[in-house]
Motif scaffolding. Structure first.
Motif, PDB file in Angstrom:
ATOM      1  N   SER A  31      50.669 -42.412 -10.476  1.00  0.00           N
ATOM      2  CA  SER A  31      50.151 -41.702  -9.311  1.00  0.00           C
ATOM      3  C   SER A  31      49.901 -40.239  -9.618  1.00  0.00           C
ATOM      4  O   SER A  31      50.822 -39.486  -9.927  1.00  0.00           O
ATOM      5  N   SER A  32      48.643 -39.824  -9.528  1.00  0.00           N
ATOM      6  CA  SER A  32      48.299 -38.409  -9.587  1.00  0.00           C
ATOM      7  C   SER A  32      48.605 -37.784  -8.232  1.00  0.00           C
ATOM      8  O   SER A  32      49.112 -38.449  -7.335  1.00  0.00           O
ATOM      9  N   GLY A  33      48.261 -36.506  -8.089  1.00  0.00           N
ATOM     10  CA  GLY A  33      48.282 -35.917  -6.764  1.00  0.00           C
ATOM     11  C   GLY A  33      49.317 -34.864  -6.491  1.00  0.00           C
ATOM     12  O   GLY A  33      49.343 -34.298  -5.406  1.00  0.00           O
ATOM     13  N   SER A  34      50.190 -34.544  -7.443  1.00  0.00           N
ATOM     14  CA  SER A  34      51.245 -33.571  -7.143  1.00  0.00           C
ATOM     15  C   SER A  34      50.662 -32.179  -6.888  1.00  0.00           C
ATOM     16  O   SER A  34      51.097 -31.473  -5.964  1.00  0.00           O
ATOM     17  N   VAL A  35      49.677 -31.774  -7.691  1.00  0.00           N
ATOM     18  CA  VAL A  35      49.063 -30.454  -7.489  1.00  0.00           C
ATOM     19  C   VAL A  35      48.302 -30.421  -6.171  1.00  0.00           C
ATOM     20  O   VAL A  35      48.453 -29.490  -5.369  1.00  0.00           O
ATOM     21  N   ALA A  36      47.503 -31.467  -5.921  1.00  0.00           N
ATOM     22  CA  ALA A  36      46.743 -31.526  -4.670  1.00  0.00           C
ATOM     23  C   ALA A  36      47.670 -31.574  -3.465  1.00  0.00           C
ATOM     24  O   ALA A  36      47.394 -30.958  -2.425  1.00  0.00           O
ATOM     25  N   ALA A  37      48.779 -32.292  -3.603  1.00  0.00           N
ATOM     26  CA  ALA A  37      49.721 -32.408  -2.484  1.00  0.00           C
ATOM     27  C   ALA A  37      50.415 -31.089  -2.182  1.00  0.00           C
ATOM     28  O   ALA A  37      50.797 -30.820  -1.039  1.00  0.00           O
ATOM     29  N   GLY A  38      50.574 -30.237  -3.199  1.00  0.00           N
ATOM     30  CA  GLY A  38      51.284 -28.976  -3.008  1.00  0.00           C
ATOM     31  C   GLY A  38      50.395 -27.783  -2.716  1.00  0.00           C
ATOM     32  O   GLY A  38      50.892 -26.667  -2.511  1.00  0.00           O
ATOM     33  N   ARG A  39      49.084 -27.993  -2.666  1.00  0.00           N
ATOM     34  CA  ARG A  39      48.160 -26.871  -2.443  1.00  0.00           C
ATOM     35  C   ARG A  39      48.383 -26.183  -1.103  1.00  0.00           C
ATOM     36  O   ARG A  39      48.265 -24.958  -0.990  1.00  0.00           O
ATOM     37  N   ALA A  40      48.680 -26.955  -0.070  1.00  0.00           N
ATOM     38  CA  ALA A  40      48.826 -26.369   1.269  1.00  0.00           C
ATOM     39  C   ALA A  40      50.004 -25.408   1.328  1.00  0.00           C
ATOM     40  O   ALA A  40      50.002 -24.453   2.112  1.00  0.00           O
ATOM     41  N   ALA A  41      51.017 -25.645   0.496  1.00  0.00           N
ATOM     42  CA  ALA A  41      52.224 -24.811   0.536  1.00  0.00           C
ATOM     43  C   ALA A  41      52.035 -23.480  -0.180  1.00  0.00           C
ATOM     44  O   ALA A  41      52.754 -22.519   0.096  1.00  0.00           O
ATOM     45  N   ILE A  42      51.078 -23.423  -1.120  1.00  0.00           N
ATOM     46  CA  ILE A  42      50.826 -22.190  -1.878  1.00  0.00           C
ATOM     47  C   ILE A  42      49.341 -21.864  -1.788  1.00  0.00           C
ATOM     48  O   ILE A  42      48.561 -22.279  -2.652  1.00  0.00           O
ATOM     49  N   PRO A  43      48.922 -21.150  -0.759  1.00  0.00           N
ATOM     50  CA  PRO A  43      47.498 -20.800  -0.611  1.00  0.00           C
ATOM     51  C   PRO A  43      47.036 -19.946  -1.794  1.00  0.00           C
ATOM     52  O   PRO A  43      47.678 -18.946  -2.137  1.00  0.00           O
ATOM     53  N   PHE A  44      45.949 -20.350  -2.412  1.00  0.00           N
ATOM     54  CA  PHE A  44      45.410 -19.612  -3.564  1.00  0.00           C
ATOM     55  C   PHE A  44      43.926 -19.912  -3.629  1.00  0.00           C
ATOM     56  O   PHE A  44      43.518 -21.053  -3.847  1.00  0.00           O
ATOM     57  N   SER A  45      43.108 -18.904  -3.446  1.00  0.00           N
ATOM     58  CA  SER A  45      41.668 -19.129  -3.286  1.00  0.00           C
ATOM     59  C   SER A  45      40.879 -19.052  -4.583  1.00  0.00           C
ATOM     60  O   SER A  45      39.757 -19.533  -4.661  1.00  0.00           O
ATOM     61  N   HIS A  46      41.454 -18.431  -5.605  1.00  0.00           N
ATOM     62  CA  HIS A  46      40.697 -18.235  -6.843  1.00  0.00           C
ATOM     63  C   HIS A  46      40.657 -19.517  -7.680  1.00  0.00           C
ATOM     64  O   HIS A  46      41.610 -20.276  -7.738  1.00  0.00           O
ATOM     65  N   GLN A  47      39.520 -19.734  -8.347  1.00  0.00           N
ATOM     66  CA  GLN A  47      39.372 -20.863  -9.255  1.00  0.00           C
ATOM     67  C   GLN A  47      38.939 -20.351 -10.630  1.00  0.00           C
ATOM     68  O   GLN A  47      38.164 -19.399 -10.718  1.00  0.00           O
ATOM     69  N   PRO A  48      39.393 -20.938 -11.722  1.00  0.00           N
ATOM     70  CA  PRO A  48      40.374 -22.029 -11.742  1.00  0.00           C
ATOM     71  C   PRO A  48      41.784 -21.523 -11.448  1.00  0.00           C
ATOM     72  O   PRO A  48      42.057 -20.328 -11.567  1.00  0.00           O
ATOM     73  N   LEU A  49      42.661 -22.441 -11.076  1.00  0.00           N
ATOM     74  CA  LEU A  49      44.035 -22.072 -10.761  1.00  0.00           C
ATOM     75  C   LEU A  49      44.779 -21.644 -12.026  1.00  0.00           C
ATOM     76  O   LEU A  49      44.700 -22.331 -13.054  1.00  0.00           O
ATOM     77  N   PRO A  50      45.498 -20.522 -11.985  1.00  0.00           N
ATOM     78  CA  PRO A  50      46.353 -20.162 -13.129  1.00  0.00           C
ATOM     79  C   PRO A  50      47.409 -21.252 -13.357  1.00  0.00           C
ATOM     80  O   PRO A  50      47.836 -21.920 -12.418  1.00  0.00           O
ATOM     81  N   ILE A  51      47.849 -21.396 -14.591  1.00  0.00           N
ATOM     82  CA  ILE A  51      48.778 -22.472 -14.935  1.00  0.00           C
ATOM     83  C   ILE A  51      50.077 -22.370 -14.147  1.00  0.00           C
ATOM     84  O   ILE A  51      50.640 -23.379 -13.701  1.00  0.00           O
TER      85      ILE A  51
END
Length: 371
Positions: free
Chosen positions: A51-71
């Protein structure tokens, strides 16, 4: 409902299905997948979920608008999202759910590979659902598999699965991208993956995914080459899973290649280096050759040479004839201490008992099988 033709399957579910909006987990597509997993288990089919999805699932908790996301931001999102994702699967499924987080190094290292294999086997034997994901909280570029399609193929090979089911957001493989080419034709079956098949694939279009059709084809190539049927199906459609439960093919079927050994047995026979030998009594020889049994410490009469847990060793009869090659669950000093002893007595001798067998039947190959 027809019986499934598989005894053990690996199902890969991507971020686009876990978090379709890219901002936290959603059950929108997962109810049908959970029902399929439950029905498989009721029919006696063992299931491993990647199951993928850990990063996508946690996006709402850490708002960050810039792309790409820093590691560091990605890893923080993964740390939060992984627990949310596990909680969701546990709520959807009526069975114990076990979290297994891996990096590429875990699969490359034979000792860790053996421990992963043992853990997965034990979980399946207790009707638990192993849920595997890349360890995004610590993995760096050089340690990452990079995408969960290929990770799922590696897991399918580790557990000797009969089938790998990759859930996508389209029906399967097309001659071109069906979203941009109205003339793209659906391909229901691929007998062999070659350059022409790869030429049909494009990259990932989804904002939260790391794979695409290319990585799905790579995964299908890895798995089918080792005798594992692979399907790419539309995980957004409940009808895909209904079809599988009814014994029908859904999506694109990549046929298992004939005459292939499992990757584990191929590695054992052709790649592993074995110099040490373990001599067996006649009872162990007969059980090994004719009953498909594991090797117990009780059947060992002599340990010749030095080796560590996870090393390949030769299993020989009293005349020194090589009968099989296998991965030892014990080091040579440990096996020397417990040879001839019942499994129930191992802990009393060593003070611990990591395994009731010296070599598991899934971790050995008989020499006549490789000729």
């Amino acid at each position: 409902m027809a019986a499934l033709r598989w005894k053990r399957i690996v199902i890969k579910v991507g971020s686009a299905l876990i978090a379709p909006a890219g901002k936290g987990c959603s059950t929108r597509y997962l109810l049908a997948i959970a029902r399929f997993i439950s029905e498989c288990k009721l029919q006696g089919t063992e299931v491993v979920l990647v199951s993928s999805g850990s990063v996508a699932a946690g996006r709402a908790a850490i708002p960050f608008s810039h792309q790409p996301l820093p590691i560091n931001v990605k890893q923080a999102m993964a740390a939060i999202g992984q627990s949310q994702m596990m909680m969701m699967w546990s709520q959807l499924l009526d069975c114990p759910c076990a979290q297994i987080l891996l990096t590429h190094d875990d699969l490359r290292d034979r000792k860790r590979y053996l421990n992963i294999d043992n853990t997965l086997r034990t979980l399946l034997s207790h009707q638990a659902l192993p849920i595997v994901n890349e360890n995004d909280t610590v993995a760096t570029a050089e340690l990452k598999v990079g995408d969960n399609d290929n990770l799922a193929a590696m897991v399918a090979i580790v557990v000797d699965a009969d089938a790998l089911i990759i859930c996508s957001d389209i029906d399967g493989l097309y001659t071109a991208n069906p979203r941009t080419d109205a003339n793209a034709r659906f391909i229901p079956r691929v007998d062999q993956i070659n350059a022409d098949i790869y030429a049909m694939a494009g990259g990932s279009h989804h904002a939260v995914g790391t794979g695409g059709m290319v990585t799905k084809l790579q995964a299908a190539a890895k798995a089918s080459a080792q005798g594992i049927e692979t399907l790419i199906i539309n995980g957004q459609k409940a009808s895909s899973f209904d079809a599988l439960l009814n014994g029908e093919n859904a999506g694109t079927l990549f046929c298992a290649q004939p005459g292939k050994q499992s990757a584990k047995k191929h590695w054992l026979l052709h790649s592993s280096k074995a110099t040490a030998q373990v001599m067996l009594d006649e009872g162990a020889v007969q059980a090994l050759l004719h009953k498909g049994a594991s090797l117990l410490a009780k059947g060992v009469t002599q340990v010749i040479g030095d080796f560590d847990k996870g090393d390949a060793i030769w299993l020989v009869d009293t005349n020194g004839v090589k009968l099989a090659k296998g991965v030892s669950q014990y080091s040579a000093p440990e096996l020397n201490k417990i040879k001839g002893i019942h499994s129930s007595g191992i802990e009393a001798v060593l003070g611990y008992c990591p395994s009731e067998v010296a070599v598991h039947r899934d971790d050995l190959v008989l020499m006549e099988q490789g000729l």
